[in-house]
Scaffold this active site. Structure first.
Site, PDB file in Angstrom:
ATOM      1  N   ASP A 460       0.834  -1.207   0.000  1.00 14.60           N
ATOM      2  CA  ASP A 460       0.000   0.000   0.000  1.00 14.60           C
ATOM      3  C   ASP A 460       0.870   1.260   0.000  1.00 14.60           C
ATOM      4  O   ASP A 460       2.070   1.205   0.325  1.00 14.60           O
ATOM      5  CB  ASP A 460      -0.894  -0.041   1.247  1.00 14.60           C
ATOM      6  CG  ASP A 460      -2.219   0.672   1.052  1.00 14.60           C
ATOM      7  OD1 ASP A 460      -2.341   1.471   0.115  1.00 14.60           O
ATOM      8  OD2 ASP A 460      -3.137   0.429   1.872  1.00 14.60           O
ATOM      9  N   ASP A 528     -10.863   1.881  -3.366  1.00 18.02           N
ATOM     10  CA  ASP A 528     -11.437   1.596  -2.051  1.00 18.02           C
ATOM     11  C   ASP A 528     -12.956   1.617  -2.107  1.00 18.02           C
ATOM     12  O   ASP A 528     -13.617   1.276  -1.118  1.00 18.02           O
ATOM     13  CB  ASP A 528     -10.945   2.627  -1.021  1.00 18.02           C
ATOM     14  CG  ASP A 528      -9.612   2.227  -0.413  1.00 18.02           C
ATOM     15  OD1 ASP A 528      -9.204   1.067  -0.584  1.00 18.02           O
ATOM     16  OD2 ASP A 528      -8.973   3.086   0.224  1.00 18.02           O
TER      17      ASP A 528
HETATM   18  C1  DGJ Z   1      -5.929   1.703   1.983  1.00 22.38           C
HETATM   19  C2  DGJ Z   1      -6.319   0.499   1.185  1.00 22.38           C
HETATM   20  O1  DGJ Z   1      -6.824   0.878  -0.047  1.00 22.38           O
HETATM   21  C3  DGJ Z   1      -7.311  -0.328   1.982  1.00 22.38           C
HETATM   22  O2  DGJ Z   1      -7.734  -1.422   1.223  1.00 22.38           O
HETATM   23  C4  DGJ Z   1      -6.653  -0.764   3.253  1.00 22.38           C
HETATM   24  O3  DGJ Z   1      -5.590  -1.618   2.959  1.00 22.38           O
HETATM   25  C5  DGJ Z   1      -6.163   0.432   4.039  1.00 22.38           C
HETATM   26  N1  DGJ Z   1      -5.334   1.283   3.232  1.00 22.38           N
HETATM   27  C6  DGJ Z   1      -5.410   0.003   5.259  1.00 22.38           C
HETATM   28  O4  DGJ Z   1      -4.848   1.045   5.938  1.00 22.38           O
END
Ligand code: DGJ
Length: 705
Positions: A460, A528
């Site tokens: 991430d 997301d």
């Molecule tokens: C952002 C990601 O897009 C989510 O899926 C998740 O992993 C969060 N970060 C976790 O902090």
């Protein structure tokens, strides 16, 4: 195939359906000749022998005709290359020679059957090589530039990867993918007007705001399946810029590369060099759909690692648990996931350091012993025992101030002396240009992957650069570029050391989706936003350039807890997520036995259609603009249709879906109904879906008889 004209100054690269031609003018200026349908060398030579650009005192003769316009001399277009020394600025280059074939000086490994052309120029010790490569069986032209400085130190203010020139037409329409967090990859089309349209990112990562891709069709005439479309996509995961310019004589050029500004990309000392990222271009006469299929095939064959290995169905706990995780709870979720037929179980954020919220722990990549007393291995073993692969979440490029790492190394972050260190999501960006930071991350991640049987890493990146400074380093700083190179090297090294581990690129959803990261990761987190209806528009945009094989999509809870509270059936949620790499992200401990059983049926169905979805050709039958939308995948004798009805209105019958990519003379059996349809009928009259009401969805499998 690269062909060379009799005078050794005309070159023609050809793929299965298209050609790209260029030539050297009388004064060694490198001029564009052709980009479009496949032509013969004799055609290129005839073009080269034709009249050159016209001369007007108030215009630059070369503008709109050059392959790679450098700064300096009679040019007024945006330069692709801009360099300066203390004495002067700009480039007056001389042609030195050319080479073809082979892998010498290439970026990325050339495979058998790939063709490459290299054109070498120099100016006062600065070697400038333009690279052109067509991969075997593909119409994508990859272009990049290498700089090798054998002269005095200089600043590279700008070094684009390529400038693309379109043929002269009356007008052009521009397609782009814009967005923001949780609303990425929105397709928009607009007529190009005189002047420049500039998209990009000055954030240090690719960004949610634009995908580094544009497409242009002449006079707005292309449709989904017909017409000429030109597209360009940049393989870079840092700041970037693509400028589309309509020049005073209506010619259009597209120039793009790393970095957003022209104020300084890097400094080249004597003996140093720089390789730009690839800026790939594609001509297609199959409309937007044909162009997408060619991009997808190119990525499956030449970009995405092991793309013929299909991605497993994953479970990810983030939406279910956020930071509130424990080994027991993860074991319970894993048992439910296994019951649903899931193949890969991923523990998201919150398993390490003091990471009980987003305020602490980033940087400390050791399991939180309160939450995982025996480390990750017992959970990994449990997950493996349930027959699933095991994955973890990391965000290696970041650090919280409340972390052991930051307390030990406060100078390891990007910062400028005497200035505030801006926190976003309570975190700072590590300076990956530093070798000690690179070594720390390598050591931590290698240890992590060696210490527990990890099969999958979700990588991430949750904030943009704001204080990209490196005390003691002269401006222009290499940090922006070196961060991306360090990230790529780290991924390459981890992949080499742990060949069984797959990687996902995530940046708060779809903030890092580009050909550069895709060449090092197995799939990307698309957004997301897991609302199944919103997702259709995001997936529609994403599919313009990237393939379903890499597009992760989850089924989450209803009402949608993250964003909009929308209520939708499991059926609608599953069919929406089955358009890519299926995942589940809901709180399975709250799903009823009935829901779990239904989920299992959908997962089983997905496994059946997976080779067609992940490896097939995509046809976008109807765009998600309200009403009915649908996509179709075709692979060999099999086709899969996924269709969604947003809302049915009385008096507006749901139209049949006219299918694509089938043999009109063949018959196809529908595996759902056992009905046999004639190909010609499906193509010309369509398939009735039986969808009705609001938020309905269906999957139709067809097999050639
Ligand atoms: C952002 C990601 O897009 C989510 O899926 C998740 O992993 C969060 N970060 C976790 O902090």
């Amino acid at each position: 195939m690269v062909e060379i004209g009799a005078d050794g100054r005309t070159w023609l690269l050809s793929g299965p359906t298209s050609s790209y031609g260029l030539r050297l003018g009388d004064e060694d200026e490198l001029l564009h000749l052709h980009w479009g349908p496949r032509i013969a060398l004799a055609d290129a030579e005839a073009l080269a022998a034709g009249p050159g650009p016209e001369y007007w005192a108030f215009e630059a003769t070369l503008d709109g005709h050059e392959e790679y316009p450098v700064e300096g001399g009679p040019r007024f277009v945006r330069p692709a290359l801009s360099v300066r020394t203390p004495e002067r600025r700009g480039t007056e280059w001389r042609f030195e020679g050319y080479g073809t074939g082979g892998a010498e000086g290439t970026e990325g490994a050339a495979g058998a059957g790939d063709d490459e052309l290299r054109l070498r120029f120099s100016d006062s010790g600065l070697g400038i090589t333009l690279h052109y490569r067509m991969r075997a069986g593909s119409d994508v032209v990859e272009r990049w530039v290498t700089l090798a400085n054998e002269g005095p130190a200089l600043e590279v203010l700008r070094a684009d990867s390529a400038t693309w020139t379109l043929p002269l037409r009356d007008g052009w329409r521009l397609s782009q993918l814009h967005g923001r967090w949780a609303a990425e990859s929105r397709l928009t089309r607009s007529d190009l007007t005189y002047g420049e349209k500039v998209i990009g990112s000055r954030r240090g990562h690719t960004g949610h705001q634009h995908l580094p891709w544009v497409a242009l069709d002449a006079d707005g005439t292309a449709t989904e399946e017909l017409g000429e479309v030109y597209g360009c996509a940049l393989a870079w995961s840092g700041s970037w810029r693509i400028a589309v310019a309509q020049l005073p004589d209506a010619r259009v050029q597209i120039t793009g590369g790393a970095g957003y500004d022209d104020s300084g990309l890097l400094r080249l000392e004597p003996g140093e060099g720089f390789v730009t990222p690839v800026f790939a271009g594609l001509w297609s006469d199959g409309g937007f759909g044909g162009a997408s299929r060619a991009w997808h095939a190119y990525q499956r064959e030449h970009v995405i690692p092991d793309a013929d290995r299909y991605r497993p169905v994953l479970y990810n706990s983030w939406e279910a648990t956020e930071f509130d995780i424990s080994e027991e709870q993860q074991r319970a979720l894993a048992r439910r996931a296994a019951e649903a037929g899931i193949e890969l179980f991923v523990v998201d954020d919150g398993w390490f350091g003091a990471r009980t919220s987003d305020r602490a722990g980033l940087g400390d990549w050791t399991p939180n012993r309160d939450r995982f007393p025996g480390g990750l291995k017992p959970l990994a073993d449990h997950v493996h025992g349930l027959g699933m692969q095991f994955g973890i979440w990391v965000e290696p490029e970041m650090v919280n101030q409340d972390s052991d790492l930051y307390r030990a190394h406060p100078d390891w972050v990007q910062f400028q002396p005497g200035r505030r260190r801006t926190e976003l999501r309570n975190q700072l960006v590590l300076n990956l240009a530093r070798e000690d930071v690179q070594e720390y991350l390598w050591e931590r991640l290698d240890t992590l992957l060696s210490g527990a049987p990890v099969d999958y890493v979700k990588w991430d990146f949750n904030r943009a650069f704001t204080d990209a400074g490196w005390p003691g380093e002269a401006y222009p700083q290499r940090l922006w570029v070196d961060h991306v190179h360090a990230l790529y090297r780290l991924l390459d090294r981890l992949r080499a050391a742990h060949p069984g581990v797959a990687f996902e690129s995530c940046s708060g959803g779809g903030g890092r989706i580009d050909l550069g990261i895709m060449s090092r990761t197995d799939q990307v987190w698309t957004s997301d936003n897991t609302d199944p209806l919103d997702r259709l528009a995001i997936q529609h945009g994403y599919s313009q350039v990237h393939p379903a094989r890499a597009m992760a999509a989850w089924v989450t809870d209803s009402p949608n807890t993250q964003l909009n509270g929308r209520v939708s059936s499991l059926r609608f949620r599953f069919v929406s997520a089955m358009a890519g790499v299926l995942g589940v992200g809901g709180d399975l401990t709250r799903w009823s036995g009935e829901e779990l059983a239904e989920a299992r049926t959908w997962v089983e169905l997905y496994k059946e259609i997976r080779p067609v979805v992940q490896g097939g050709d995509l046809y976008r039958l109807r765009a998600p603009e309200g009403g009915l939308s649908a996509v179709q995948y075709v692979r060999g004798d099999e086709a899969v249709v996924l269709a969604w009805l947003q809302a049915q209105h009385h008096g507006e019958p749901v139209p049949p879906l006219r299918l694509r990519g089938l043999d009109p003379t063949a018959s196809y059996e529908c595996l759902e109904t056992r009905e046999v349809h004639r190909g010609a009928v499906l193509l010309h009259h369509g398939l009735r879906t039986g969808l009705r009401g609001d938020l309905d969805a269906t999957v139709v499998r067809l097999r050639r008889k």
